[in-house]
Scaffold this active site. Sequence first.
Site, PDB file in Angstrom:
ATOM      1  N   ASP A 203       0.824  -1.202   0.000  1.00 33.45           N
ATOM      2  CA  ASP A 203       0.000   0.000   0.000  1.00 33.45           C
ATOM      3  C   ASP A 203       0.867   1.265   0.000  1.00 33.45           C
ATOM      4  O   ASP A 203       1.854   1.344   0.745  1.00 33.45           O
ATOM      5  CB  ASP A 203      -0.895  -0.019   1.249  1.00 33.45           C
ATOM      6  CG  ASP A 203      -1.964   1.043   1.230  1.00 33.45           C
ATOM      7  OD1 ASP A 203      -2.789   1.015   0.310  1.00 33.45           O
ATOM      8  OD2 ASP A 203      -1.967   1.906   2.140  1.00 33.45           O
ATOM      9  N   GLU A 262       1.908  -0.565  -4.896  1.00 34.95           N
ATOM     10  CA  GLU A 262       0.898   0.412  -5.290  1.00 34.95           C
ATOM     11  C   GLU A 262       1.571   1.775  -5.261  1.00 34.95           C
ATOM     12  O   GLU A 262       1.706   2.394  -4.213  1.00 34.95           O
ATOM     13  CB  GLU A 262      -0.289   0.403  -4.323  1.00 34.95           C
ATOM     14  CG  GLU A 262      -1.417   1.304  -4.809  1.00 34.95           C
ATOM     15  CD  GLU A 262      -2.009   2.218  -3.745  1.00 34.95           C
ATOM     16  OE1 GLU A 262      -3.079   2.774  -4.000  1.00 34.95           O
ATOM     17  OE2 GLU A 262      -1.414   2.400  -2.663  1.00 34.95           O
TER      18      GLU A 262
END
Length: 548
Positions: A203, A262
């Site tokens: 993330d 990401e």
Amino acid sequence: MSTTPWWRDAVIYQVYPRSWADGDGDGVGDLPGITSRLEHLVSLGIDALWLSPFYTSPQNDAGYDVADYRDVDPLFGTLEDFDALVERAHALGLRVVVDVVPNHSSSEHPWFQAALAAGPGSPERARYVFREGRGTDGELPPNNWTSNFGGPAWSRLADGSWYLHLFDVTQPDFDWTNPEVRAELESVLRFWLDRGVDGFRIDVAHGLVKAEGLPDADLTLDPHRDPTGLLPMWDQPGVHEIYRDWRRLTDTYADDRMLCGEAWVGPPEALARYVRPDELHQTFNFSFLLTPWDAAALRASITTSLASAADVGAPQTWVLSNHDVVRHATRLGRADASRTVVTEGIGPDDEQPDAELGLRRARAATALMLALPGSAYLYQGEELGLPDATELPEDVLQDPTWERSGHARRGRDGCRVPVPWAPAGSSLGFGPKGDPWLPQPEAYARLSPASQDGVEGSTLELYRSLLRARRARSLGLGRLRWVEHQDPDVLWFVVSTDAGDTTVVTAVGASPVTLPADPAVVVSSEPLTGSTVPAGVTVWLDGAVAPI
Ligand code: NOJ
């Protein structure tokens, strides 16, 4: 036996745990629910599933606010449920990728609680980014950074100090200059690797390291498009050192464990730096996701994406939908697809999509994507042709963006609505009873797998055919060669692999495309009319076919 690592051409299906399958009937999806539905993924033909966070969390950002990195939130089940899921998935031949959230924790994490209790200047506070404010009494935030969800990126405590949160106020950023933070997150990786996971989706992978001195940012830059390295909170060079460490760590495990970042990093060459041979294996290709339905733009995006990845010897990845963006079946059905494609969301007062056009283009876009060399990510429900819920009433919205933006941005709930598994019932088969945590649009009733299974031409059967043919032809390992066509609105290319050639034609514009007579159709996103590809359709043909 093949020596190609599985992730190079894998199709990875994102499961958003709270919205995929509810095992216990509380209206929220859970791990036992997921385990009970894994056969759906086998019949779809994917290689791996990626689970968004299911860790202990107050759920202020749907689990991307982690309070315990080594446990399962009771909302989703237990660690034993997780082990059972992995065991079943592996037995079915599916790999399991999990999310790791290293940029920030929840404010309920014991470390942040200890930091609050310990006070300014303490080692406990040094795990997060605490600073003194500006102004005569420190009453102004330390710099001008804003939170991704709206409002300032700093909050002030009663003792006068400020802490940084690039996302919600309940998501304090870690200080990655602190070796304790590095050691802790590596230990978290080991915890899940030892439990058998096949990889991680990282993330906010481009946000961990902030520019020294935390200087003010040029807030006119768009971090999704402009060179993010110019912004002091994104894509700072020091972040690569972390991924070198992580790569060394995953390389000590057998079976090709994989790291996918990401990273919303604009220029392709900057993104490619994350997948240099000693760093991550993959990053999401968001510039492809953001490309409008326009032949020249799509061709340019594909060409640049392939070239930038090849420059560092990495395969490219492709993605069209996820839990943060308006689903492609919806955004491709709108005249204005630009502004809404990221996190803004669509509400009842906004332009509504042309559902039929959106789905037609989405099917063509997916057929295009699944022919491209590299690895592809699917988002739960896109194989059913699910649209976004664009008419959610304001009082059900849960994305923190809605509140933090002062109700200016609706946020991402529209793409997170629970998946229908049956044509009827209180939650359309999502759970055994009860209402789903977000209401499902009426259209979902006819889109469940039960309504599409075995139905010729259904979106589910299209995805199955595409994935079967992609595998049989090893398209993910292919080489792509563009073929010129007189109509600039047509995409035409050949993918060559050891299994032979496949020609891919997409009629992006309003005109149909005529193929040579008796085309050897492998799969087509809508039926052809004779040898004509209708507008808004992608077809795969056997062999290297030239235009007429
Ligand atoms: C990216 C995740 O995909 C998104 O859902 C989340 O809100 C932010 N990172 C913050 O963790």
